[in-house]
Write an enzyme that holds these catalytic residues in place. Structure first.
Site, PDB file in Angstrom:
ATOM      1  N   ASP A 140       0.822  -1.206   0.000  1.00 63.25           N
ATOM      2  CA  ASP A 140       0.000   0.000   0.000  1.00 63.25           C
ATOM      3  C   ASP A 140       0.858   1.259   0.000  1.00 63.25           C
ATOM      4  O   ASP A 140       0.552   2.237   0.683  1.00 63.25           O
ATOM      5  CB  ASP A 140      -0.916  -0.016   1.233  1.00 63.25           C
ATOM      6  CG  ASP A 140      -2.019   1.039   1.158  1.00 63.25           C
ATOM      7  OD1 ASP A 140      -2.387   1.427   0.043  1.00 63.25           O
ATOM      8  OD2 ASP A 140      -2.498   1.467   2.229  1.00 63.25           O
ATOM      9  N   CYS A 198     -26.968 -10.984  -1.868  1.00 67.87           N
ATOM     10  CA  CYS A 198     -26.779 -10.254  -0.610  1.00 67.87           C
ATOM     11  C   CYS A 198     -26.445  -8.785  -0.870  1.00 67.87           C
ATOM     12  O   CYS A 198     -25.596  -8.463  -1.701  1.00 67.87           O
ATOM     13  CB  CYS A 198     -25.675 -10.907   0.210  1.00 67.87           C
ATOM     14  SG  CYS A 198     -25.339 -10.073   1.787  1.00 67.87           S
ATOM     15  N   CYS A 205     -24.221   0.790   5.333  1.00 67.86           N
ATOM     16  CA  CYS A 205     -23.312   1.937   5.315  1.00 67.86           C
ATOM     17  C   CYS A 205     -23.981   3.166   5.937  1.00 67.86           C
ATOM     18  O   CYS A 205     -25.034   3.621   5.461  1.00 67.86           O
ATOM     19  CB  CYS A 205     -22.890   2.251   3.881  1.00 67.86           C
ATOM     20  SG  CYS A 205     -21.786   3.675   3.769  1.00 67.86           S
ATOM     21  N   CYS A 248     -13.951   3.037   9.290  1.00 70.82           N
ATOM     22  CA  CYS A 248     -15.270   2.438   9.495  1.00 70.82           C
ATOM     23  C   CYS A 248     -15.205   0.993   9.027  1.00 70.82           C
ATOM     24  O   CYS A 248     -14.644   0.697   7.973  1.00 70.82           O
ATOM     25  CB  CYS A 248     -16.318   3.205   8.699  1.00 70.82           C
ATOM     26  SG  CYS A 248     -17.987   2.513   8.812  1.00 70.82           S
TER      27      CYS A 248
END
Length: 366
Positions: A140, A198, A205, A248
């Site tokens: 990353d 699903c 959210c 989150c």
């Protein structure tokens, strides 16, 4: 023993990866045309917000050999990070407590995984004699399409929440890569996408950041708002943020495949400083020196002290009315920057006038 046998070297590669603490390894080629087209459309819609680095070096992102010359293969690995104690999810229903994304509870994963990948790359180089080896590890830290490469390498499928999901391990894992010029045999079968009908992640959210399956508008995402965003948090998203002050996890918490998630064996990923069970106001009262000391070697350092206080101010504005919170906000207001003052005043207004809270925070998971 040094070898030119790629099949034998590949088998050894999987064993070395396990020894180094990686939970899975896969190998892919460098063809990313389909994912390149998706990224182009996503950027064109402006869904990346202020993350200009997503546009920078676009060719290097979609063409691995442009980032590291001579790259023929990408070795992708994953490492679980879910702490053994998963009680932290309860903090989402304790509005006076802080919720920090699970990946950020312990030490920063970048250095740990990069060091392990460097060790793995060195073992490859020491054991391959067919031609000079050219390799580079990434975690990353460069324009790398890590999720697309992980999917191609067989580590899972990219789910509707845009994260890589593994049928046997869920999605609580980090990814890393080694670009190499060794023509290893590649994974020939993608993991079957088993999201099916699903839509739990899309519905849960808090800020409605998913504009459709596999489509995330980062500008609405709490992870973006609390980490990547350097300015004020738009008012419309402050109440839905609840007590989430760094990232989150809702779309992972709700995902049915995470019932198969494995906990991490890495001590560095375990929570530090009681960050998995601590009051918002206690964190808000940290001095800048305390913040710097307690976030050393942590992902939390990334947002800086002002960003830390900004996010906590929003959390305190959503917390139950409490004189201690009002006092802490009032004291901090005296030395706050204009941007921080905006968030503190918003929080004070809600602490002193709780009836102003109008929108119910989404919490559909247990």
């Amino acid at each position: 023993m040094p070898t030119t046998d790629l099949t034998a070297l590949t088998q050894a590669l999987h064993l070395w990866a396990k020894e180094l603490g990686f939970d899975q390894l896969g190998i892919s080629d460098c063809e990313l045309e389909r994912h390149q087209a998706y990224l182009e459309q996503w950027l064109a819609k402006g869904h990346h917000g202020t993350m200009e680095w997503m546009q920078t070096h676009f060719d290097k992102r979609s063409q691995p050999d442009a980032l590291h010359p001579e790259t023929l293969r990408v070795i992708s690995v994953r490492m679980n990070y879910l702490p053994e104690n998963t009680e932290q999810i309860k903090r989402l229903k304790q509005a006076d407590k802080a919720y920090l994304s699970r990946y950020a509870l312990g030490r920063d994963y970048h250095k740990l995984i990069r060091k392990r990948l460097a060790t793995l790359a060195n073992r490859i180089q020491d054991n391959f004699t067919n031609h000079p080896v050219s390799q580079r590890p990434f975690v990353d830290s460069a324009p790398v399409m890590e999720k697309a490469l992980a999917e191609k390498a067989g580590l899972g499928w990219i789910g509707k929440n845009t994260l890589v999901i593994n049928q046997e391990a869920g999605s609580w894992f980090f990814l890393g890569e080694i670009y190499t010029n060794i023509p290893f045999p590649i994974n020939t079968q993608l993991a079957e996408n088993r999201c099916g009908d699903c839509t739990a992640c899309l519905k849960v959210c808090p800020t409605d950041a998913f504009i459709g399956p596999y489509q995330l508008d980062a500008r609405r995402c709490i992870s973006y708002l609390t980490i990547e965003n350097k300015g004020a948090i738009p008012v419309e998203f402050r109440e839905p943020m609840g007590n989430r002050v760094f990232g989150c996890d809702d779309c992972q918490i709700i995902c049915p495949w995470n019932k198969f998630a494995h906990t991490t064996q890495e001590r560095d990923f375990q929570p530090r400083h009681q960050l998995d069970n601590i009051e918002l106001v206690k964190l808000f009262l940290w001095s800048e020196q305390e913040y710097l000391e307690k976030t050393a070697g942590s992902p939390l350092r990334r947002i800086g002290y002002e960003g830390w206080l900004r996010n906590l101010s929003v959390g305190l504005g959503n917390a139950p009315s409490n004189p201690e919170i009002v006092q802490a906000l009032t004291e901090r207001l005296k030395s706050a920057s204009p941007m921080l003052k905006e968030h503190i005043n918003w929080a004070l207004d809600r602490q002193l006038n709780p009836t102003r809270r109008t929108r119910k925070i989404k919490r559909t998971h247990d």
